[in-house]
Design an enzyme around this catalytic site. Structure first.
Site, PDB file in Angstrom:
ATOM      1  N   ASN A   1       0.869  -1.136  -0.191  1.00 25.88           N
ATOM      2  CA  ASN A   1       0.045  -0.174  -0.010  1.00 25.88           C
ATOM      3  C   ASN A   1       0.802   1.139  -0.019  1.00 25.88           C
ATOM      4  O   ASN A   1       1.488   1.739   1.093  1.00 25.88           O
ATOM      5  CB  ASN A   1      -0.935  -0.011   1.303  1.00 25.88           C
ATOM      6  CG  ASN A   1      -1.775   1.243   1.398  1.00 25.88           C
ATOM      7  OD1 ASN A   1      -1.680   1.979   0.328  1.00 25.88           O
ATOM      8  ND2 ASN A   1      -2.304   1.307   2.600  1.00 25.88           N
TER       9      ASN A   1
ATOM     10  N   LYS B   1      -0.046   4.150  -0.421  1.00 24.53           N
ATOM     11  CA  LYS B   1      -0.349   5.510   0.133  1.00 24.53           C
ATOM     12  C   LYS B   1      -0.122   6.730  -1.041  1.00 24.53           C
ATOM     13  O   LYS B   1      -0.283   6.250  -2.067  1.00 24.53           O
ATOM     14  CB  LYS B   1      -0.141   5.761   1.561  1.00 24.53           C
ATOM     15  CG  LYS B   1       0.057   4.688   2.435  1.00 24.53           C
ATOM     16  CD  LYS B   1       0.352   4.882   3.537  1.00 24.53           C
ATOM     17  CE  LYS B   1      -0.027   3.535   4.620  1.00 24.53           C
ATOM     18  NZ  LYS B   1      -0.062   3.681   6.045  1.00 24.53           N
TER      19      LYS B   1
ATOM     20  N   HIS C   1      -9.476   1.647   4.683  1.00 36.92           N
ATOM     21  CA  HIS C   1      -8.206   1.870   5.295  1.00 36.92           C
ATOM     22  C   HIS C   1      -8.456   2.556   6.490  1.00 36.92           C
ATOM     23  O   HIS C   1      -9.241   3.728   6.239  1.00 36.92           O
ATOM     24  CB  HIS C   1      -7.120   2.169   4.435  1.00 36.92           C
ATOM     25  CG  HIS C   1      -5.639   2.370   5.101  1.00 36.92           C
ATOM     26  ND1 HIS C   1      -5.459   3.290   5.912  1.00 36.92           N
ATOM     27  CD2 HIS C   1      -4.796   1.392   4.855  1.00 36.92           C
ATOM     28  CE1 HIS C   1      -4.162   2.972   6.226  1.00 36.92           C
ATOM     29  NE2 HIS C   1      -3.829   1.792   5.569  1.00 36.92           N
TER      30      HIS C   1
ATOM     31  N   GLU D   1      -6.707   5.177   7.660  1.00 41.29           N
ATOM     32  CA  GLU D   1      -6.440   6.474   7.284  1.00 41.29           C
ATOM     33  C   GLU D   1      -7.749   6.936   6.394  1.00 41.29           C
ATOM     34  O   GLU D   1      -8.009   8.406   6.575  1.00 41.29           O
ATOM     35  CB  GLU D   1      -5.205   6.690   6.407  1.00 41.29           C
ATOM     36  CG  GLU D   1      -4.139   6.470   7.288  1.00 41.29           C
ATOM     37  CD  GLU D   1      -2.764   5.889   6.618  1.00 41.29           C
ATOM     38  OE1 GLU D   1      -2.791   5.957   5.302  1.00 41.29           O
ATOM     39  OE2 GLU D   1      -1.830   5.445   7.230  1.00 41.29           O
TER      40      GLU D   1
ATOM     41  N   GLU E   1      -5.554  -4.321  10.850  1.00 44.14           N
ATOM     42  CA  GLU E   1      -4.484  -3.215  11.010  1.00 44.14           C
ATOM     43  C   GLU E   1      -4.911  -2.531  12.134  1.00 44.14           C
ATOM     44  O   GLU E   1      -5.592  -1.453  12.215  1.00 44.14           O
ATOM     45  CB  GLU E   1      -4.613  -2.365   9.655  1.00 44.14           C
ATOM     46  CG  GLU E   1      -4.072  -3.317   8.496  1.00 44.14           C
ATOM     47  CD  GLU E   1      -3.526  -2.041   7.302  1.00 44.14           C
ATOM     48  OE1 GLU E   1      -2.393  -2.556   7.058  1.00 44.14           O
ATOM     49  OE2 GLU E   1      -4.157  -1.156   7.154  1.00 44.14           O
TER      50      GLU E   1
ATOM     51  N   GLY F   1       2.357   2.579  10.591  1.00 42.10           N
ATOM     52  CA  GLY F   1       3.422   3.714  10.588  1.00 42.10           C
ATOM     53  C   GLY F   1       4.337   4.265  11.751  1.00 42.10           C
ATOM     54  O   GLY F   1       4.966   5.236  11.865  1.00 42.10           O
TER      55      GLY F   1
ATOM     56  N   SER G   1       3.521  -1.511  10.644  1.00 41.23           N
ATOM     57  CA  SER G   1       4.816  -1.788  10.864  1.00 41.23           C
ATOM     58  C   SER G   1       5.311  -2.948  10.419  1.00 41.23           C
ATOM     59  O   SER G   1       6.396  -3.649  11.164  1.00 41.23           O
ATOM     60  CB  SER G   1       4.880  -1.316  12.403  1.00 41.23           C
ATOM     61  OG  SER G   1       4.639  -0.189  12.546  1.00 41.23           O
TER      62      SER G   1
END
Ligand code: PGA
Length: 255
Positions: free
Chosen positions: A8, A10, A94, A96, A166, A172, A212
């Site tokens: 991914n 992003k 996701h 985000e 996730e 991250g 991560s």
């Protein structure tokens, strides 16, 4: 079942950067057997990526889409448009998107339904925030996200469902989940999929861990009984390093 490792990217990489990555990455593709590898670049690089991936065995995915097939939705991209670009998978929900762009359970549900209607394979993302975990709400949050996206879809689904667990606090941050916690969440995902969609879909389900993931910890996750791959952000941006991560997963799996 093959492991599935997805990149991914992003909001990273121009067309030229995508091309440079894929030209280098494809040199490693002969060493990926037993792993389904998927690249999800930004929308603007999908066409270039499709051209370069053709015939390589490496799959193409999008990071998002809208649910309608066309209409007055300024700035949105439809499932039809993704099909047009040779996209096979689409990441939906996701964290985000949920957190920064206000995507709620209803919108995510509509996107999952649209993906199935247009025969795009959804990668549905679920996961708890740090405070939800600290307050002991992890299972309740996962169940809510999964039921709202999946309940009642029985019959609409082929066997190609991917769900990425996730935990939001692991994305991250360099702080991956403990393997035992990832296994417990993944096994809950399997249980809910069986309840909502039945045994046949469960048999084709792949659960990914994301948050991560690096070459030196991926084997801890992909060898867990309920996990069949990973969704990788930061560690997927450099071709040789991402290829190394895939090979580390193969090695851990004994391929
Ligand atoms: P990360 O991101 O690997 O950079 O933690 C994972 C993701 O957001 O899918």
């Amino acid at each position: 079942m093959d492991l599935m490792i997805a990149a991914n990217w992003k909001m990273h990489k121009t067309i030229a950067e995508t091309e440079a990555f894929l030209i280098e990455f494809k040199k490693f593709a002969g060493r990926f057997s037993g792993v389904e590898v998927l690249i999800c670049p930004p929308y603007t690089a999908l066409a270039a990526a499709h051209k370069l991936l053709d015939g390589s065995g490496i799959k193409l995915g999008a990071q998002n889409m809208f649910f309608a097939d066309h209409g007055a939705y300024t700035g949105e991209i439809s499932p039809v448009m993704l099909k047009d670009l040779g996209v096979e998978y689409v990441i939906i929900g996701h964290s985000e998107r949920r957190r920064l762009f206000g995507e709620d359970e209803m919108l995510i549900r509509q996107k999952v339904e649209a993906a199935l209607l247009y025969r795009l394979k959804p990668i549905l993302c679920v996961g708890e925030t740090e405070s939800e975990r600290e307050r002991g709400f992890t299972d309740a949050v996962l169940k809510k996200q999964l039921y709202s996206a999946l309940e009642g879809l029985r019959g609409k689904l082929s066997s190609d469902l991917v769900i990425a667990y996730e935990p939001v606090w692991a994305i991250g941050t360099g702080r991956a989940a403990l393997p035992a916690d990832a296994e417990s969440a993944a096994s809950l995902v399997c249980q809910v999929v069986q309840e909502c969609l039945g045994t046949q879909v469960l048999q084709g389900l792949r659960v990914q861990y994301g948050g991560s993931v690096k070459a030196d910890n991926i084997g801890e996750f992909t060898t867990l009984p309920s996990i069949h791959g990973a969704l990788v952000g930061g560690a997927s941006l450099e071709a040789a390093a991402f290829a190394g991560l895939i090979m580390a997963a193969r090695e851990a799996a004994g391929h």
